[in-house]
Design a protein around this motif. Structure first.
Motif, PDB file in Angstrom:
ATOM      1  N   CYS A 150       5.208  11.566   5.966  1.00 19.84           N
ATOM      2  CA  CYS A 150       5.984  11.289   7.172  1.00 19.84           C
ATOM      3  C   CYS A 150       5.204  11.724   8.400  1.00 19.84           C
ATOM      4  N   GLY A 151       5.324  10.948   9.462  1.00 20.21           N
ATOM      5  CA  GLY A 151       4.675  11.323  10.699  1.00 20.21           C
ATOM      6  C   GLY A 151       4.954  10.315  11.788  1.00 20.21           C
ATOM      7  N   LYS A 152       4.637  10.721  12.994  1.00 21.07           N
ATOM      8  CA  LYS A 152       4.802   9.836  14.146  1.00 21.07           C
ATOM      9  C   LYS A 152       3.682   8.800  14.157  1.00 21.07           C
ATOM     10  N   ARG A 153       3.782   7.879  15.072  1.00 20.46           N
ATOM     11  CA  ARG A 153       2.750   6.859  15.250  1.00 20.46           C
ATOM     12  C   ARG A 153       1.410   7.544  15.535  1.00 20.46           C
ATOM     13  N   ASN A 154       0.368   7.084  14.871  1.00 20.87           N
ATOM     14  CA  ASN A 154      -0.997   7.610  15.003  1.00 20.87           C
ATOM     15  C   ASN A 154      -1.160   9.059  14.531  1.00 20.87           C
ATOM     16  N   ALA A 155      -0.266   9.507  13.664  1.00 20.96           N
ATOM     17  CA  ALA A 155      -0.369  10.867  13.133  1.00 20.96           C
ATOM     18  C   ALA A 155      -1.367  10.957  11.983  1.00 20.96           C
ATOM     19  N   GLY A 156      -1.747   9.816  11.414  1.00 21.87           N
ATOM     20  CA  GLY A 156      -2.695   9.823  10.301  1.00 21.87           C
ATOM     21  C   GLY A 156      -2.068   9.502   8.959  1.00 21.87           C
ATOM     22  N   LYS A 157      -0.879   8.932   8.952  1.00 21.96           N
ATOM     23  CA  LYS A 157      -0.192   8.614   7.687  1.00 21.96           C
ATOM     24  C   LYS A 157      -1.018   7.666   6.818  1.00 21.96           C
ATOM     25  N   THR A 158      -1.410   6.548   7.385  1.00 19.79           N
ATOM     26  CA  THR A 158      -2.131   5.540   6.601  1.00 19.79           C
ATOM     27  C   THR A 158      -3.519   6.033   6.201  1.00 19.79           C
ATOM     28  N   GLU A 159      -4.177   6.762   7.063  1.00 24.91           N
ATOM     29  CA  GLU A 159      -5.495   7.303   6.726  1.00 24.91           C
ATOM     30  C   GLU A 159      -5.390   8.259   5.542  1.00 24.91           C
ATOM     31  N   LEU A 160      -4.378   9.123   5.548  1.00 24.89           N
ATOM     32  CA  LEU A 160      -4.163  10.039   4.429  1.00 24.89           C
ATOM     33  C   LEU A 160      -3.824   9.253   3.169  1.00 24.89           C
ATOM     34  N   LEU A 161      -2.967   8.267   3.297  1.00 18.48           N
ATOM     35  CA  LEU A 161      -2.610   7.418   2.160  1.00 18.48           C
ATOM     36  C   LEU A 161      -3.873   6.777   1.571  1.00 18.48           C
ATOM     37  N   ASP A 162      -4.717   6.205   2.414  1.00 11.27           N
ATOM     38  CA  ASP A 162      -5.937   5.548   1.932  1.00 11.27           C
ATOM     39  C   ASP A 162      -6.862   6.522   1.216  1.00 11.27           C
ATOM     40  N   ARG A 163      -6.967   7.733   1.711  1.00 10.86           N
ATOM     41  CA  ARG A 163      -7.794   8.745   1.025  1.00 10.86           C
ATOM     42  C   ARG A 163      -7.242   9.045  -0.361  1.00 10.86           C
ATOM     43  N   LEU A 164      -5.923   9.152  -0.466  1.00  9.61           N
ATOM     44  CA  LEU A 164      -5.309   9.419  -1.767  1.00  9.61           C
ATOM     45  C   LEU A 164      -5.461   8.230  -2.709  1.00  9.61           C
ATOM     46  N   LEU A 165      -5.308   7.025  -2.182  1.00 11.49           N
ATOM     47  CA  LEU A 165      -5.437   5.825  -3.016  1.00 11.49           C
ATOM     48  C   LEU A 165      -6.855   5.674  -3.552  1.00 11.49           C
ATOM     49  N   ALA A 166      -7.842   6.142  -2.801  1.00 12.78           N
ATOM     50  CA  ALA A 166      -9.234   6.044  -3.250  1.00 12.78           C
ATOM     51  C   ALA A 166      -9.472   6.835  -4.528  1.00 12.78           C
ATOM     52  N   SER A 167      -8.617   7.813  -4.798  1.00  3.82           N
ATOM     53  CA  SER A 167      -8.778   8.625  -6.008  1.00  3.82           C
ATOM     54  C   SER A 167      -7.984   8.079  -7.191  1.00  3.82           C
ATOM     55  N   CYS A 168      -7.233   7.025  -6.969  1.00  3.69           N
ATOM     56  CA  CYS A 168      -6.393   6.479  -8.039  1.00  3.69           C
ATOM     57  C   CYS A 168      -7.216   5.674  -9.026  1.00  3.69           C
ATOM     58  N   ARG A 169      -6.951   5.901 -10.295  1.00  6.20           N
ATOM     59  CA  ARG A 169      -7.621   5.152 -11.353  1.00  6.20           C
ATOM     60  C   ARG A 169      -6.629   4.251 -12.082  1.00  6.20           C
ATOM     61  N   MET A 170      -5.514   4.005 -11.468  1.00  9.12           N
ATOM     62  CA  MET A 170      -4.501   3.164 -12.092  1.00  9.12           C
ATOM     63  C   MET A 170      -4.189   1.998 -11.171  1.00  9.12           C
ATOM     64  N   PRO A 171      -3.531   0.967 -11.695  1.00  7.80           N
ATOM     65  CA  PRO A 171      -3.201  -0.183 -10.846  1.00  7.80           C
ATOM     66  C   PRO A 171      -2.293   0.227  -9.687  1.00  7.80           C
ATOM     67  N   LEU A 172      -2.473  -0.462  -8.573  1.00 10.05           N
ATOM     68  CA  LEU A 172      -1.637  -0.249  -7.398  1.00 10.05           C
ATOM     69  C   LEU A 172      -0.850  -1.518  -7.131  1.00 10.05           C
ATOM     70  N   TYR A 173       0.376  -1.367  -6.727  1.00 12.62           N
ATOM     71  CA  TYR A 173       1.166  -2.504  -6.281  1.00 12.62           C
ATOM     72  C   TYR A 173       2.083  -2.027  -5.176  1.00 12.62           C
ATOM     73  N   GLY A 174       2.700  -2.967  -4.493  1.00 14.44           N
ATOM     74  CA  GLY A 174       3.543  -2.633  -3.363  1.00 14.44           C
ATOM     75  C   GLY A 174       3.048  -3.358  -2.127  1.00 14.44           C
ATOM     76  N   PHE A 175       3.243  -2.741  -0.966  1.00 15.75           N
ATOM     77  CA  PHE A 175       2.925  -3.438   0.274  1.00 15.75           C
ATOM     78  C   PHE A 175       2.317  -2.514   1.317  1.00 15.75           C
ATOM     79  N   ARG A 176       1.705  -3.165   2.280  1.00 17.65           N
ATOM     80  CA  ARG A 176       1.193  -2.506   3.469  1.00 17.65           C
ATOM     81  C   ARG A 176       1.654  -3.348   4.651  1.00 17.65           C
ATOM     82  N   SER A 177       2.216  -2.710   5.647  1.00 12.06           N
ATOM     83  CA  SER A 177       2.570  -3.423   6.877  1.00 12.06           C
ATOM     84  C   SER A 177       1.675  -2.882   7.983  1.00 12.06           C
TER      85      SER A 177
END
Length: 178
Positions: free
Chosen positions: A7-34
Motif C-alpha cells: 500500500c502507498g500513495k501515488r509515486n511511493a514505489g509500489k510498482t517498483e517494489l512489486l517488480d523487484r519481488l516478481l523478479a525473484s518468482c520462479r512460478m507462473p504469474l497471472y493477473g493484471f497490471r494497470s
C-alpha cells in the motif's frame, strides 16, 4: 500463508517494489497490471489494464479502464467486468498479481467480487493497493482482509520492505515446488 498487499500513495514505489519481488518468482504469474499509457495535451491520463505477463502492452479501447486528471474521471466499468474478471479467474498454480487496486473499480461489482474471492483463496496474491480513498468500502475490505497482510511503502522504506518481503515470496516458491 498470508497474501501480500503493498500500500502507498501515488509515486511511493509500489510498482517498483512489486517488480523487484516478481523478479525473484520462479512460478507462473497471472493477473493484471494497470498503468498510465498516455498523458494527453488536455492534462488527462489514459489508464489501461494488461495481463501481468504482457510485455507489449498495446493500449486499445478494449483495455482502457479510464481517463482522468486530478479532479475529473471517466471510468469504463465494462473493462473491469470483462477483461479484469477474466484475468482474475485464470487460476494456474502460481502467484496472482493485482497492480493496482484503487478507486476506479469500486463500482465494478463483478470485478470487486472476483478480487475478494481471490483474497479468500489459497493461491498467493501479491497486490498493490492505493492509499487514501478512505470510505471506499471495496478498498476498505481489501485492506482489512483477514487472509492478507498490508505493508505500507514509501520511497525511503522501499529497500527495507523488499528485504522483509523477499523471504515470504521465496517461501511461496518453495511451497509451490517451482
Amino acid at each position: 500463508m498470508k497474501h501480500i498487499l503493498i500500500c502507498g500513495k501515488r509515486n511511493a514505489g509500489k510498482t517498483e517494489l512489486l517488480d523487484r519481488l516478481l523478479a525473484s518468482c520462479r512460478m507462473p504469474l497471472y493477473g493484471f497490471r494497470s498503468c498510465i499509457t498516455a498523458t494527453r495535451e488536455d492534462g488527462f491520463h489514459e489508464i489501461h489494464m494488461f495481463p501481468i505477463c504482457d510485455t507489449e502492452r498495446r493500449p486499445t479501447d478494449e483495455n482502457r479502464i479510464g481517463i482522468c486528471n486530478r479532479s475529473e474521471r471517466e471510468i469504463n466499468l465494462r473493462v473491469f467486468e470483462t477483461l479484469g474478471v477474466r484475468l482474475l479467474e485464470a487460476r494456474p498454480d502460481g502467484i496472482l498479481v493485482m497492480d493496482e487496486l484503487g478507486f476506479m473499480e469500486a463500482e465494478a461489482k463483478a470485478f470487486c467480487k472476483a478480487v475478494l474471492h481471490c483474497l479468500d483463496g489459497d493461491i498467493p496474491v501479491l497486490a498493490t493497493v492505493r492509499a487514501g480513498d478512505l470510505g471506499s468500502s471495496f478498498l476498505d475490505r481489501v485492506r482489512t482482509h483477514p487472509k492478507a497482510e498490508l505493508y505500507n511503502v514509501s520511497p525511503e522504506r522501499a529497500d527495507d520492505l523488499y528485504n522483509r518481503l523477499y523471504p515470504i515470496v521465496e517461501g511461496w516458491n518453495e511451497v509451490l515446488k517451482c
